[in-house]
Scaffold this motif. Structure first.
Motif, PDB file in Angstrom:
ATOM      1  N   GLU A  42       0.837  -1.202   0.000  1.00  0.00           N
ATOM      2  CA  GLU A  42       0.000   0.000   0.000  1.00  0.00           C
ATOM      3  C   GLU A  42       0.873   1.254   0.000  1.00  0.00           C
ATOM      4  OE1 GLU A  42      -3.628   1.376  -0.476  1.00  0.00           O
ATOM      5  OE2 GLU A  42      -3.642  -0.580   0.510  1.00  0.00           O
ATOM      6  N   GLY A  43       0.632   2.118  -1.005  1.00  0.00           N
ATOM      7  CA  GLY A  43       1.361   3.373  -1.093  1.00  0.00           C
ATOM      8  C   GLY A  43       2.753   3.265  -1.703  1.00  0.00           C
ATOM      9  N   LYS A  44       3.134   2.080  -2.177  1.00  0.00           N
ATOM     10  CA  LYS A  44       4.461   1.882  -2.769  1.00  0.00           C
ATOM     11  C   LYS A  44       4.314   1.255  -4.149  1.00  0.00           C
ATOM     12  CE  LYS A  44       6.664   3.102   1.042  1.00  0.00           C
ATOM     13  NZ  LYS A  44       7.566   4.262   1.136  1.00  0.00           N
ATOM     14  N   ALA A  45       5.341   1.397  -4.963  1.00  0.00           N
ATOM     15  CA  ALA A  45       5.373   0.757  -6.277  1.00  0.00           C
ATOM     16  C   ALA A  45       6.161  -0.549  -6.197  1.00  0.00           C
ATOM     17  CB  ALA A  45       5.985   1.696  -7.310  1.00  0.00           C
ATOM     18  N   ILE A  46       5.880  -1.328  -5.174  1.00  0.00           N
ATOM     19  CA  ILE A  46       6.581  -2.592  -4.923  1.00  0.00           C
ATOM     20  C   ILE A  46       5.538  -3.689  -4.842  1.00  0.00           C
ATOM     21  CG2 ILE A  46       8.115  -3.847  -3.371  1.00  0.00           C
ATOM     22  CD1 ILE A  46       9.076  -1.134  -2.320  1.00  0.00           C
ATOM     23  N   GLY A  47       5.733  -4.773  -5.605  1.00  0.00           N
ATOM     24  CA  GLY A  47       4.757  -5.839  -5.551  1.00  0.00           C
ATOM     25  C   GLY A  47       5.173  -7.036  -6.366  1.00  0.00           C
ATOM     26  N   VAL A  63       9.894  -2.451   6.386  1.00  0.00           N
ATOM     27  CA  VAL A  63       9.889  -3.081   7.710  1.00  0.00           C
ATOM     28  C   VAL A  63       8.446  -3.214   8.190  1.00  0.00           C
ATOM     29  CG1 VAL A  63      10.686  -2.874  10.095  1.00  0.00           C
ATOM     30  CG2 VAL A  63      12.144  -2.075   8.207  1.00  0.00           C
ATOM     31  N   PRO A  64       8.023  -4.403   8.623  1.00  0.00           N
ATOM     32  CA  PRO A  64       6.648  -4.566   9.126  1.00  0.00           C
ATOM     33  C   PRO A  64       6.405  -3.658  10.331  1.00  0.00           C
ATOM     34  CG  PRO A  64       7.708  -6.686   8.743  1.00  0.00           C
ATOM     35  CD  PRO A  64       8.773  -5.660   8.645  1.00  0.00           C
ATOM     36  N   PRO A  65       5.135  -3.249  10.577  1.00  0.00           N
ATOM     37  CA  PRO A  65       3.946  -3.672   9.817  1.00  0.00           C
ATOM     38  C   PRO A  65       3.687  -2.783   8.601  1.00  0.00           C
ATOM     39  CG  PRO A  65       3.301  -2.377  11.726  1.00  0.00           C
ATOM     40  CD  PRO A  65       4.801  -2.495  11.798  1.00  0.00           C
ATOM     41  N   PHE A  66       3.069  -3.377   7.543  1.00  0.00           N
ATOM     42  CA  PHE A  66       2.614  -2.633   6.370  1.00  0.00           C
ATOM     43  C   PHE A  66       1.454  -3.410   5.738  1.00  0.00           C
ATOM     44  CE2 PHE A  66       6.337  -5.179   5.166  1.00  0.00           C
ATOM     45  CZ  PHE A  66       5.817  -5.969   4.151  1.00  0.00           C
ATOM     46  N   GLN A  67       0.746  -2.715   4.851  1.00  0.00           N
ATOM     47  CA  GLN A  67      -0.455  -3.284   4.244  1.00  0.00           C
ATOM     48  C   GLN A  67      -0.171  -3.756   2.825  1.00  0.00           C
ATOM     49  OE1 GLN A  67      -3.702  -3.629   5.324  1.00  0.00           O
ATOM     50  NE2 GLN A  67      -3.501  -2.705   7.338  1.00  0.00           N
ATOM     51  N   LEU A  68      -0.772  -4.892   2.463  1.00  0.00           N
ATOM     52  CA  LEU A  68      -0.747  -5.397   1.101  1.00  0.00           C
ATOM     53  C   LEU A  68      -2.128  -5.202   0.476  1.00  0.00           C
ATOM     54  CD1 LEU A  68       1.162  -8.802   1.431  1.00  0.00           C
ATOM     55  CD2 LEU A  68       2.087  -6.586   0.726  1.00  0.00           C
ATOM     56  N   ARG A  69      -2.144  -4.756  -0.781  1.00  0.00           N
ATOM     57  CA  ARG A  69      -3.409  -4.651  -1.519  1.00  0.00           C
ATOM     58  C   ARG A  69      -3.408  -5.708  -2.612  1.00  0.00           C
ATOM     59  NH1 ARG A  69      -7.785  -1.645  -2.315  1.00  0.00           N
ATOM     60  NH2 ARG A  69      -7.156  -0.279  -0.609  1.00  0.00           N
ATOM     61  N   GLU A  81      -2.676  -7.280   6.262  1.00  0.00           N
ATOM     62  CA  GLU A  81      -1.597  -6.650   7.015  1.00  0.00           C
ATOM     63  C   GLU A  81      -0.476  -7.647   7.268  1.00  0.00           C
ATOM     64  OE1 GLU A  81      -0.878  -3.897  10.999  1.00  0.00           O
ATOM     65  OE2 GLU A  81      -2.788  -4.907  10.682  1.00  0.00           O
ATOM     66  N   VAL A  82       0.743  -7.177   7.012  1.00  0.00           N
ATOM     67  CA  VAL A  82       1.943  -7.963   7.298  1.00  0.00           C
ATOM     68  C   VAL A  82       2.527  -7.444   8.601  1.00  0.00           C
ATOM     69  CG1 VAL A  82       4.242  -8.586   6.520  1.00  0.00           C
ATOM     70  CG2 VAL A  82       2.378  -8.376   4.865  1.00  0.00           C
ATOM     71  N   THR A  83       2.663  -8.315   9.581  1.00  0.00           N
ATOM     72  CA  THR A  83       3.105  -7.907  10.911  1.00  0.00           C
ATOM     73  C   THR A  83       4.505  -8.397  11.274  1.00  0.00           C
ATOM     74  OG1 THR A  83       2.017  -9.848  11.865  1.00  0.00           O
ATOM     75  CG2 THR A  83       0.735  -7.801  11.760  1.00  0.00           C
ATOM     76  N   SER A  84       5.045  -9.351  10.489  1.00  0.00           N
ATOM     77  CA  SER A  84       6.365  -9.879  10.849  1.00  0.00           C
ATOM     78  C   SER A  84       7.061 -10.411   9.603  1.00  0.00           C
ATOM     79  CB  SER A  84       6.237 -10.992  11.894  1.00  0.00           C
ATOM     80  OG  SER A  84       5.470 -12.073  11.375  1.00  0.00           O
ATOM     81  N   ASN A  85       8.356 -10.664   9.724  1.00  0.00           N
ATOM     82  CA  ASN A  85       9.128 -11.225   8.634  1.00  0.00           C
ATOM     83  C   ASN A  85       8.816 -12.715   8.481  1.00  0.00           C
ATOM     84  OD1 ASN A  85      10.968 -11.543   6.592  1.00  0.00           O
ATOM     85  ND2 ASN A  85      12.774 -11.495   7.923  1.00  0.00           N
ATOM     86  N   ASN A  86       8.981 -13.216   7.251  1.00  0.00           N
ATOM     87  CA  ASN A  86       8.726 -14.636   6.941  1.00  0.00           C
ATOM     88  C   ASN A  86       7.289 -15.050   7.287  1.00  0.00           C
ATOM     89  OD1 ASN A  86      11.388 -15.117   5.991  1.00  0.00           O
ATOM     90  ND2 ASN A  86      12.106 -15.327   8.117  1.00  0.00           N
ATOM     91  N   GLN A  87       6.372 -14.130   7.107  1.00  0.00           N
ATOM     92  CA  GLN A  87       4.969 -14.431   7.389  1.00  0.00           C
ATOM     93  C   GLN A  87       4.333 -15.143   6.192  1.00  0.00           C
ATOM     94  OE1 GLN A  87       2.828 -11.039   8.779  1.00  0.00           O
ATOM     95  NE2 GLN A  87       0.869 -12.114   8.951  1.00  0.00           N
ATOM     96  N   THR A  88       3.469 -16.110   6.466  1.00  0.00           N
ATOM     97  CA  THR A  88       2.755 -16.856   5.431  1.00  0.00           C
ATOM     98  C   THR A  88       1.275 -16.504   5.506  1.00  0.00           C
ATOM     99  OG1 THR A  88       4.347 -18.683   5.533  1.00  0.00           O
ATOM    100  CG2 THR A  88       2.210 -19.133   4.506  1.00  0.00           C
TER     101      THR A  88
END
Length: 315
Positions: A42-47, A63-69, A81-88
């Protein structure tokens, strides 16, 4: 001392190049994989995108947390929402409503799906209004199939279908929430001059054909059915503002402002209310035909001068 400095630089470089990894799968409401879905921060050109089995792997320096659309054609957008690294993650997106599933009420005066309608219905909804390029939603009707629009001024546009049109079109009916929008004395619609403001528009339906059996003799050329937002379903405050410039040879460049605000509140399950306010200001046109109707090549210096159409000529 050198060893301590080396370790500090090594840790700093490791921290600077650390990455967050997110793995997951995108499925529909039936747990079937959705290939080709877009996953963007969310808000970035990364995906990234999902593979044929709906799986994805996203690596980023965020760096978490951040939102995925999550978006995909034919499906409603979703966020996670991504809250941690290596999250599934397992993300479920629902199939969006298609054009044939849209509900119209103008064809038979009862709600029905558009593909079950016995007549042709042209419809624009909230999303089409937001994505339109016209100055207002009413001007966007020009893009519908079989529609003719006579533009008489900024505030008066006459909609017609099936030909034989004029600005005083008594063969076409315009309804707002089922009520006739024609002027009582003139007996024809005057565009959106006394209609809806854009934040309050839910949908606009147009029947480009005779509808006299349901709506009376004035609907010989067709009807335009505008629906407003119900305060029971659409609460809160909505604001719309548009700025621009109108340019004419006679009056030059002038500012254009279109402002609308809607406030709605649901007091209980049986009582709700809404208030709309609209403001429009702009310079439409200025007359500049100085030809004398009485004397060829006459000028304003003649005592009997009668200009065809000159702004301020009567003063």
């Amino acid at each position: 001392m050198r060893a301590i400095l080396f370790l500090a630089l090594l840790l700093a470089s490791s921290f600077g190049f650390s990455q967050t990894t997110v793995n997951g799968k995108v499925v529909d409401q039936n747990s079937q994989p959705v290939p080709g879905a877009n996953i963007v921060i969310e808000g970035k050109a990364i995906g990234t995108t999902t593979d044929f089995d709906g799986n994805f792997n996203l690596q980023t320096s965020e760096v978490p947390p951040f939102q995925l659309r999550i978006t995909s054609i034919g499906y409603s957008d979703a966020t996670e929402e991504v809250t941690s690294n290596n999250q599934t993650l397992t993300i479920v997106i629902d199939e969006s409503q298609t054009f044939l599933d849209e509900v119209v009420i103008s064809a038979s005066r009862t709600p029905e799906r558009i593909f079950e309608s016995p007549v042709t219905v042209e419809r624009i909804g909230v999303s089409e209004i937001k994505n339109g390029t016209a100055a207002d939603f009413y001007g966007g009707l020009e893009n519908l199939k079989g529609v003719d629009v006579n533009t008489n001024s900024l505030t008066f546009k006459s909609v017609n279908t099936r030909g034989f049109a004029s600005f005083a079109n008594t063969r076409f009916m315009q309804l707002v929430d089922g009520m006739d929008n024609s002027t009582p004395a003139l007996n024809f619609p005057i565009g959106n001059l006394v209609g809806l403001i854009e934040p309050d528009v839910l949908s606009v339906e147009l029947l480009p054909g005779a509808s006299s059996a349901l709506y009376g003799a004035n609907a010989f050329n067709g009807i335009l059915f505008m629906r407003s937002k119900n305060p029971f379903d659409y609460e809160g405050i909505s604001v719309s503002i548009k700025r621009g410039i109108t340019s004419q040879e006679a009056s030059g460049d002038n500012s254009y402002t279109d402002f609308g605000i809607r406030a709605a509140y649901k007091f209980s399950d049986k009582f709700a209310g809404k208030v709309n306010f609209g403001y429009l200001k702009g310079t439409d046109w200025a007359a500049n035909n100085q030809d004398d109707r009485n004397t060829p090549d006459g000028t304003r210096a003649n005592l009997n001068y009668d200009g065809i159409n000159v702004y301020g000529d009567e003063v």
